[in-house]
Design an enzyme around this catalytic site. Structure first.
Site, mmCIF file in Angstrom:
data_model
loop_
_atom_site.group_PDB
_atom_site.id
_atom_site.type_symbol
_atom_site.label_atom_id
_atom_site.label_comp_id
_atom_site.label_asym_id
_atom_site.label_seq_id
_atom_site.Cartn_x
_atom_site.Cartn_y
_atom_site.Cartn_z
ATOM 1 N N SER B 199 7.948 1.159 -8.652
ATOM 2 C CA SER B 199 7.457 0.224 -7.643
ATOM 3 C C SER B 199 7.951 -1.182 -7.970
ATOM 4 C CB SER B 199 5.932 0.255 -7.626
ATOM 5 O OG SER B 199 5.444 -0.671 -6.687
ATOM 6 N N CYS B 325 -18.121 -1.545 -11.492
ATOM 7 C CA CYS B 325 -18.751 -2.523 -10.628
ATOM 8 C C CYS B 325 -17.759 -3.266 -9.758
ATOM 9 C CB CYS B 325 -19.569 -3.506 -11.448
ATOM 10 S SG CYS B 325 -21.305 -3.057 -11.420
HETATM 11 C C1 LIG Z 1 0.837 4.412 -12.154
HETATM 12 C C2 LIG Z 1 0.914 3.877 -10.770
HETATM 13 N N1 LIG Z 1 1.373 4.655 -9.777
HETATM 14 C C3 LIG Z 1 1.479 4.215 -8.512
HETATM 15 C C4 LIG Z 1 1.112 2.944 -8.158
HETATM 16 C C5 LIG Z 1 1.201 2.526 -6.721
HETATM 17 O O1 LIG Z 1 2.250 1.649 -6.472
HETATM 18 P P1 LIG Z 1 2.246 0.793 -5.135
HETATM 19 O O2 LIG Z 1 1.183 -0.231 -5.299
HETATM 20 O O3 LIG Z 1 3.599 0.186 -5.038
HETATM 21 O O4 LIG Z 1 1.970 1.730 -4.015
HETATM 22 C C6 LIG Z 1 0.623 2.078 -9.156
HETATM 23 C C7 LIG Z 1 0.223 0.691 -8.840
HETATM 24 O O5 LIG Z 1 -0.900 0.337 -8.630
HETATM 25 C C8 LIG Z 1 0.517 2.565 -10.482
HETATM 26 O O6 LIG Z 1 0.034 1.793 -11.459
#
Ligand SMILES: Cc1ncc(COP(=O)(O)O)c(C=O)c1O
Lengths: 186, 390
Positions: B199, B325
């Site tokens: 990402s 929380c």
């Molecule tokens: C391990 C993991 N997978 C997937 C994502 C999702 O990525 P995106 O926010 O680009 O959809 C995140 C981010 O929050 C992540 O930390």
């Protein structure tokens, strides 16, 4: 982000009446470490049954601390019979409202107060009446029925927000749903 | 107030160099990379270059890189593609500490599509139970999807080892490397993965851009069916601006890998050691060795996470908590629960995640602030008395 009112933030950042009250003659405890919040309320009640001092110790999120602080401010100076009438809504209103997910923090305040008053009067609050529905947070069917009626709760989510019931493992959600339905029918 | 940003596993600052690369393509150079004219074609050249930058970061071929709209789309695309490639197989293997992009998708597939999913448990250090994992692999398994590194604890799974096993058994293997990318070296060839998600916004590119690596010759069914873009593997006119930014971000990530492993790791270790030394009754969540160099998840007995975060926020310090929380649910995060972190510290768990923008001075401020914040909350906690838990 935190959707807290300025008053909640202010009471969290500058909580009133924090700490153990050494000469308290009434103490009420509720919540636990595993629940994620807990409150210990200390009262000093005079011979006219008036609360002349109140203090608290709280473990929990910002709204739990603010609710505890608010509670002590509200009840200071009240007689016990006045204090008995305080509800969780009074606590939430005092703070200008609480996010829906945090209503249980004000409920905790009301519960601790009830216990402290019972403690003063030497009344043992016996085992909770009713049948435990939510094992995680030890909430009974009677408590759920009561909360649903008083606050016009409509969904299991509402119940979780008020009582935490159903917010742990979630195994009891169906049962809570049934209870809500049965209240509606009646 | 000056912000100290220590929440880089949530998202990262878009690097100035990345913004600089992107800016002209917001305005002047708005062409469509698929167009026949030179005006559009010039944008395509930048995309080709960006694809190369991404490929170089993970030792892939540029043709194996597909741009998506986010990490979540990459994860979803990978899972659905694997299931479509093996319609007769009805079993998926994953872990019980995955990001919701995988975890909730798998639960959804169980509920709505009748898939059987093995959620491999982790031990107290957050490490996979390899016996359960290997024993779960069967002829009916369509896909193994396991994260390279955990977003909350930073714990790293033995992806290469698992890849080998999966390849032997002929089971498709996807890894969510959203948190690993840019923090530890990734070599898709050595890891034996068939698909890998990344990402943009976790590596100093903008939000809303993701990458799916798809191994050459893998049978792939697109998640977004549409135009011929991305060689038919993902329809939709390219997010040219973000792709160009992401290409630059990947180049930078590669250059910073060594710094991550040295300076950033040292800062994290310093933060960790100082907190452990100066604050009683706290403990690190997750395996200390098999862990991303930038991540510290640490639990404090008898205090609650949201309160800690709010007080840090007052000082301009951004971190996050593994506590309920903040998320609406009441239990601590599923990751900490899966690791059986004791409730007394799970509720008071905080995650600090660093980047190469952080400085040693910032660590000192965080440490100083944490000491007073924890003290202040413990002073009002009914479970803390005379310097210890009651
Ligand atoms: C391990 C993991 N997978 C997937 C994502 C999702 O990525 P995106 O926010 O680009 O959809 C995140 C981010 O929050 C992540 O930390």
């Amino acid at each position: 982000m935190w959707e807290y009112t300025d008053k909640v933030k202010e009471h969290f950042l500058n909580p009133r009446n924090v700490g153990e009250l050494k000469d308290a003659n009434a103490v009420g405890e509720t919540g636990s470490l595993s629940c994620g919040d807990a409150l210990k309320l200390f009262l000093k009640v005079n011979e006219n049954e008036r609360i002349i001092e109140a203090s608290f110790m709280t473990f929990g999120c910002a709204s739990a601390v603010a609710s505890s602080s608010a509670l002590t401010e509200i009840i200071k100076g009240m007689t016990l019979s006045e204090a008995e009438k305080i509800t969780n809504d009074d606590i939430a209103d005092f703070l200008g409202g609480l996010p829906k997910e945090k209503m249980h923090c004000s409920v905790m305040g009301q519960a601790a107060l009830k216990k402290a008053i019972a403690d003063y009067r030497g009344i043992q609050i016996l085992e909770k009446p009713g049948e435990i529905v939510c094992e995680c947070f030890e909430v009974t069917d009677l408590e759920i029925i009561d909360a649903v009626k008083k606050n016009n709760l409509e969904t299991t989510e509402d119940v979780t927000n008020y009582l935490k019931a159903g917010g742990g493992c979630g195994n009891c959600l169906e049962r809570i749903e049934e209870i809500i339905e049965s209240v509606k029918v009646n | 107030m000056k912000i100290i940003y220590a929440d880089n596993n949530a998202t990262t600052k878009v690097a100035d160099e990345v913004i600089k690369q992107m800016l002209p393509y917001f305005g002047e150079y708005y062409g469509n990379p698929s167009s026949m004219h030179t005006f559009g074609g010039n944008v395509d050249k930048k995309i080709v270059q960006a694809r190369q930058g991404v490929a170089d970061l993970i030792n892939a071929d540029p043709g194996e890189i597909v741009f998506t709209s986010c990490g979540t789309e990459s994860d979803n695309s990978a899972v659905y593609a694997a299931l479509a490639a093996n319609p007769e197989k009805k079993h998926i293997i994953t872990s019980n500490v995955e990001h919701p992009a995988i975890n909730n998708l798998c639960k959804h597939l169980v509920k709505t599509k009748g898939y059987e999913v093995t959620f491999v448990p982790v031990d107290k250090k957050g490490m996979l139970d390899m016996d359960i994992l290997y024993n779960a692999m069967s002829d009916n398994t369509a896909l193994i999807t396991l994260m390279w590194a955990n977003n909350e604890t930073g714990v790293i799974f033995p992806i290469e080892e698992i890849g080998k096993k999966a390849n032997e058994k002929g089971i498709l293997f996807h890894t969510d490397a959203v948190q690993a990318a840019g923090k530890v070296p990734i070599d898709v060839k050595a890891a034996g993965v068939d698909m890998l998600s990344m990402s943009g916004h976790k590596i100093h590119a903008p939000k809303g851009i993701g990458i799916l690596y798809i191994k050459n010759n893998l049978k792939f069914s697109p998640f977004l069916i549409g135009g011929h873009q991305e060689k038919g593997r993902r329809g939709g006119t390219e997010n040219t601006v973000s792709i160009i930014g992401l290409g630059k971000a990947c180049e930078m990530a590669k250059e910073h890998l060594n710094e991550m492993d040295t300076r950033v790791r040292n800062m994290r270790d310093y933060l960790e050691n100082q907190l452990l030394e100066k604050i009683p009754a706290c403990s690190v969540n997750g395996d200390k060795d098999l862990r991303l160099p930038n991540t510290l998840s640490i639990g404090f007995d008898a205090v609650e996470g949201e309160s800690i975060l709010l007080l840090l926020d007052q000082e301009g310090i951004c971190a996050s908590s593994g506590s309920a929380c903040t998320s609406g649910s009441l239990d601590p995060s599923h990751v900490l629960m899966a690791m059986e972190v004791p409730l007394k510290s799970a509720h008071g768990s905080i995650r600090f995640s660093l980047s190469f923008y952080n400085t040693q001075e910032e660590m000192d401020i965080i440490i100083k602030t944490m000491v007073s914040v924890i003290q202040r909350l413990r002073d009002m906690s009914p479970f803390w008395k005379d310097g210890k838990m009651v």
